[in-house]
Design a protein around this motif. Sequence first.
Motif, PDB file in Angstrom:
ATOM      1  N   ALA A  64      41.179  39.397  36.029  1.00  0.00           N
ATOM      2  CA  ALA A  64      42.091  38.320  35.500  1.00  0.00           C
ATOM      3  C   ALA A  64      41.898  36.980  36.497  1.00  0.00           C
ATOM      4  O   ALA A  64      42.342  35.807  36.111  1.00  0.00           O
ATOM      5  N   ALA A  65      40.762  36.982  37.225  1.00  0.00           N
ATOM      6  CA  ALA A  65      40.494  35.851  38.206  1.00  0.00           C
ATOM      7  C   ALA A  65      39.639  34.923  37.261  1.00  0.00           C
ATOM      8  O   ALA A  65      38.696  35.314  36.513  1.00  0.00           O
ATOM      9  N   ARG A  66      40.070  33.705  37.416  1.00  0.00           N
ATOM     10  CA  ARG A  66      39.074  32.704  36.757  1.00  0.00           C
ATOM     11  C   ARG A  66      38.752  31.616  37.956  1.00  0.00           C
ATOM     12  O   ARG A  66      39.589  31.224  38.994  1.00  0.00           O
ATOM     13  N   VAL A 104      40.641  26.719  35.882  1.00  0.00           N
ATOM     14  CA  VAL A 104      41.951  26.569  35.776  1.00  0.00           C
ATOM     15  C   VAL A 104      42.536  25.142  35.823  1.00  0.00           C
ATOM     16  O   VAL A 104      43.282  24.756  35.101  1.00  0.00           O
ATOM     17  N   LEU A 105      42.205  24.276  36.901  1.00  0.00           N
ATOM     18  CA  LEU A 105      42.417  22.965  37.112  1.00  0.00           C
ATOM     19  C   LEU A 105      42.334  21.985  35.779  1.00  0.00           C
ATOM     20  O   LEU A 105      42.731  21.158  35.571  1.00  0.00           O
ATOM     21  N   ARG A 114      49.789  23.002  43.639  1.00  0.00           N
ATOM     22  CA  ARG A 114      49.663  24.117  44.734  1.00  0.00           C
ATOM     23  C   ARG A 114      48.170  24.529  44.759  1.00  0.00           C
ATOM     24  O   ARG A 114      47.660  24.841  45.960  1.00  0.00           O
ATOM     25  N   LEU A 115      47.524  24.561  43.729  1.00  0.00           N
ATOM     26  CA  LEU A 115      46.064  24.921  44.046  1.00  0.00           C
ATOM     27  C   LEU A 115      45.287  23.950  44.617  1.00  0.00           C
ATOM     28  O   LEU A 115      44.583  24.394  45.249  1.00  0.00           O
ATOM     29  N   ARG A 123      32.886  33.116  48.716  1.00  0.00           N
ATOM     30  CA  ARG A 123      33.339  32.893  47.315  1.00  0.00           C
ATOM     31  C   ARG A 123      34.792  33.316  47.371  1.00  0.00           C
ATOM     32  O   ARG A 123      35.432  33.093  46.248  1.00  0.00           O
ATOM     33  N   SER A 124      35.418  33.700  48.284  1.00  0.00           N
ATOM     34  CA  SER A 124      36.682  33.966  48.434  1.00  0.00           C
ATOM     35  C   SER A 124      37.661  32.804  48.393  1.00  0.00           C
ATOM     36  O   SER A 124      37.279  31.912  48.924  1.00  0.00           O
ATOM     37  N   TYR A 125      38.614  33.061  47.618  1.00  0.00           N
ATOM     38  CA  TYR A 125      39.425  31.999  47.209  1.00  0.00           C
ATOM     39  C   TYR A 125      38.727  30.799  46.662  1.00  0.00           C
ATOM     40  O   TYR A 125      39.220  29.621  46.853  1.00  0.00           O
ATOM     41  N   THR A 126      37.968  31.126  45.623  1.00  0.00           N
ATOM     42  CA  THR A 126      37.551  29.867  44.803  1.00  0.00           C
ATOM     43  C   THR A 126      38.012  30.379  43.377  1.00  0.00           C
ATOM     44  O   THR A 126      37.516  29.604  42.425  1.00  0.00           O
ATOM     45  N   GLU A 127      38.705  31.238  43.161  1.00  0.00           N
ATOM     46  CA  GLU A 127      39.251  31.776  41.910  1.00  0.00           C
ATOM     47  C   GLU A 127      40.646  31.871  41.979  1.00  0.00           C
ATOM     48  O   GLU A 127      41.165  32.200  42.865  1.00  0.00           O
TER      49      GLU A 127
END
Length: 387
Positions: free
Chosen positions: A43-45, A50-51, A63-64, A84-88
Amino acid sequence: MASVTTRGRAAWGALVLAGALAGCADLRYYAQSIGGHSSLLQAARPVEQVLADPSISPDLRQRLRYAQDARSFASQALGLPDNRSYTEYADVKRPYVVWNVFATPELSLRLKQSCFPVVGCIDYRGYYSEADARRMAGELKAQGWDVHVGGVPAYSTLGWYPDPFVNTFIRLPPAEVARLVFHELTHQAVYAKNDTTFNESLATAVEQIGVERWLREPRNQSLRPAYEAFDARRRDFVALLLETRRQLAQAYGETGARQGPAPTTPDPVGLGPDEIERRRARKAEIIADLRSRYERMKRERWNGYAGYDAWFAQALNNAQFAAMGAYHQWVPALRAMARRCESCRDGSLTPFLDEARELARLPYAERRRRLQAETDRVQAAGLSSAP
């Protein structure tokens, strides 16, 4: 990406093998873990993708942006992992990413453990389906355990995978999102096998320090008043529960070094019928007093704020208080260590995290001894977990 995926497949392969050797029930548990996390990854993009999507709401876009800022601050200012954590971003279409099941004996605060390859023994079991979690909780309750099921908005894969922002926490207040990011990245930075209380207490200490600093940034100062009011109530709530936990530990004879090993059975050991009844009565008395103190706190400190009423509406037992202790027991000691770190005062937490890694390498008993000694010093000095 390829190297992380290969590494992750190897880890999950080990889990599947362990499950197969352990039996069908464990294999089912590992299968839901693999399937649940795989669905999260699918589900991660990328956040930038997304922006760039014109269909997302202005609220999610803002919020992003705040979340990205907190992610950058974590690595650049706090010294937390830069990966790369919290880049999707992932939308899993449910209110929590997992539900954790905690269990204790009826007359003990020692949490039942589950042991796994790679991560070691932890004080709960996590389920991607609330129904599965409640089914397991029902089975444990039928066996005589005190049980608590708690929804979890975020978790860490300890660096095995890039952890994403998730819809389960992205719509929280921006400082809460920052807090969760700092907490979960701390698990990637420092992890002690078989010691949930140390791991969670450390992550809680770092999240507190991190949010305090993030909110001092000029661009975030407008967020401070609302967050500080919210956080003050949460600290009151936590203090109330930790005091109840202390009273229960005293009633069960489990203070300090007498806490003992993780239980394998819910049954009282070495207690006669009269003592069992006495402890049951004292437990009920302590929990009833907690409810009274909560109502008094709402009136006298919170001007009637009822945000925790749902928590108190449930049946309360040892599992809730033991879980709270796992996240907060060593926070005052660890924050005292961070205060002594001169270069950590307003700069990176790297030296403090290095000291925490040294603690993580120690045998469990020695690590606990040092943390208890630090806790005793904090209490003697009249300090708290505050800066």
